[in-house]
Design an enzyme around this catalytic site. Structure first.
Site, short mmCIF file in Angstrom:
data_model
loop_
_atom_site.label_atom_id
_atom_site.label_comp_id
_atom_site.label_asym_id
_atom_site.label_seq_id
_atom_site.Cartn_x
_atom_site.Cartn_y
_atom_site.Cartn_z
N CYS A 102 0.89 -1.03 0.04
CA CYS A 102 0.00 -0.13 -0.12
C CYS A 102 0.96 1.20 -0.07
O CYS A 102 1.72 1.32 0.88
CB CYS A 102 -0.97 0.05 1.39
SG CYS A 102 -1.93 1.50 1.38
N CYS A 118 0.58 3.29 3.79
CA CYS A 118 0.96 2.88 4.87
C CYS A 118 1.97 1.56 4.72
O CYS A 118 2.61 1.22 5.85
CB CYS A 118 -0.34 2.34 5.57
SG CYS A 118 -0.88 0.59 5.17
N CYS A 149 -6.62 -4.46 -19.19
CA CYS A 149 -7.81 -3.67 -18.81
C CYS A 149 -7.21 -2.35 -18.34
O CYS A 149 -8.07 -1.11 -18.36
CB CYS A 149 -8.49 -3.99 -17.56
SG CYS A 149 -7.79 -3.86 -16.21
N CYS A 204 -7.40 -1.21 1.46
CA CYS A 204 -6.28 -1.78 2.51
C CYS A 204 -6.81 -1.76 3.80
O CYS A 204 -7.56 -0.99 4.40
CB CYS A 204 -5.11 -0.78 2.64
SG CYS A 204 -3.79 -1.01 3.67
N CYS A 220 -4.98 0.72 6.63
CA CYS A 220 -4.94 2.35 6.72
C CYS A 220 -6.44 2.72 6.03
O CYS A 220 -6.64 3.80 5.89
CB CYS A 220 -4.14 2.98 6.01
SG CYS A 220 -3.71 2.80 4.24
N HIS A 229 -8.26 3.53 -0.53
CA HIS A 229 -8.98 2.82 -1.65
C HIS A 229 -7.75 2.30 -2.56
O HIS A 229 -6.80 2.94 -2.90
CB HIS A 229 -9.70 3.95 -2.32
CG HIS A 229 -10.32 3.52 -3.67
ND1 HIS A 229 -11.14 2.67 -3.78
CD2 HIS A 229 -9.68 3.84 -5.04
CE1 HIS A 229 -11.78 2.55 -5.08
NE2 HIS A 229 -10.76 3.27 -5.94
N HIS A 255 -11.20 -2.07 -7.45
CA HIS A 255 -12.06 -2.86 -7.19
C HIS A 255 -11.94 -4.29 -7.54
O HIS A 255 -10.91 -4.64 -8.22
CB HIS A 255 -13.48 -2.43 -8.25
CG HIS A 255 -13.94 -1.16 -7.82
ND1 HIS A 255 -13.45 0.18 -8.26
CD2 HIS A 255 -14.92 -0.77 -7.17
CE1 HIS A 255 -14.00 1.11 -7.67
NE2 HIS A 255 -15.07 0.49 -7.01
N ASP A 312 -8.53 -16.95 -17.47
CA ASP A 312 -7.86 -18.39 -16.80
C ASP A 312 -6.99 -18.17 -15.67
O ASP A 312 -5.74 -18.51 -15.94
CB ASP A 312 -7.28 -19.00 -18.06
CG ASP A 312 -6.64 -20.41 -17.74
OD1 ASP A 312 -7.37 -20.94 -16.86
OD2 ASP A 312 -5.76 -20.66 -18.56
N ARG A 347 -10.76 -10.86 -10.71
CA ARG A 347 -9.77 -9.64 -11.06
C ARG A 347 -9.94 -8.34 -10.16
O ARG A 347 -10.77 -7.69 -10.20
CB ARG A 347 -10.08 -9.39 -12.62
CG ARG A 347 -9.12 -7.99 -13.02
CD ARG A 347 -9.49 -7.66 -14.61
NE ARG A 347 -10.78 -7.24 -14.73
CZ ARG A 347 -11.24 -6.04 -14.77
NH1 ARG A 347 -10.39 -4.90 -14.44
NH2 ARG A 347 -12.49 -5.72 -14.91
N CYS A 398 -8.62 -5.35 -9.62
CA CYS A 398 -8.23 -4.19 -10.73
C CYS A 398 -7.88 -3.11 -9.79
O CYS A 398 -8.81 -2.38 -9.07
CB CYS A 398 -9.56 -3.96 -11.48
SG CYS A 398 -9.04 -2.58 -12.77
#
Length: 146
Positions: free
Chosen positions: A58, A61, A76, A107, A110, A113, A116, A124, A130, A132
């Site tokens: 992160c 933190c 993506c 996280c 802390c 964000h 998602h 596979d 996923r 992301c």
């Protein structure tokens, strides 16, 4: 075992900082994404196409969240992982912003964000998930070459 090989989460003690402290420690863009649940533009982040071995921490933190072993090319525009490093390193929130039903990933230490998680997209991977994640939410610590 080197510290980058340890798969247990960092300390369970949550990080509690004021908004002013976060603003002082993070760049404006880091603050926008990590503390205000923003999103970086696709294909612009530092790690979306990185194949370097290591642990992704992160950025706010330093908690270890993902490894390069679970990273995969989803095409993506953001770093994609099929699982977090260990149970309890991330937490999940229902996100109904922008008229969509999504699961936000934060996280656990802390509450920053990260991005998602999506399921059932047909990748596979062992989990068919996923994660992301915004590059700006992460810091890659390369694995020591022995």
């Amino acid at each position: 075992m080197s510290s980058s090989e340890n798969t247990t989460p960092a300390t369970d003690v949550p990080v509690a900082k004021s908004d002013a402290q976060w603003r002082q420690e993070l760049t404006p863009e880091e603050y926008r994404v990590l503390r205000q649940a923003g999103t970086e533009r696709p294909y612009t982040g530092e790690y979306w196409d990185t194949h370097t071995e290591g642990v992704y921490q992160c950025r706010a933190c330093g908690s270890r969240l993902f490894t390069s072993r679970e990273k995969f090319d989803s095409h993506c525009g953001w770093p994609s992982f099929w699982a977090p490093l260990a149970e309890g390193t991330v937490r999940y929130l229902h996100d109904r912003t922008l008229g969509m039903e999504r699961i936000e990933v934060r996280c656990a230490k802390c509450d920053s964000h990260l991005g998602h998680v999506f399921e059932g997209e047909g990748y596979d991977t062992p989990t068919d998930q996923r994660y992301c994640i915004n590059s700006i939410s992460l810091r890659l610590v390369e694995t020591d070459a022995d």
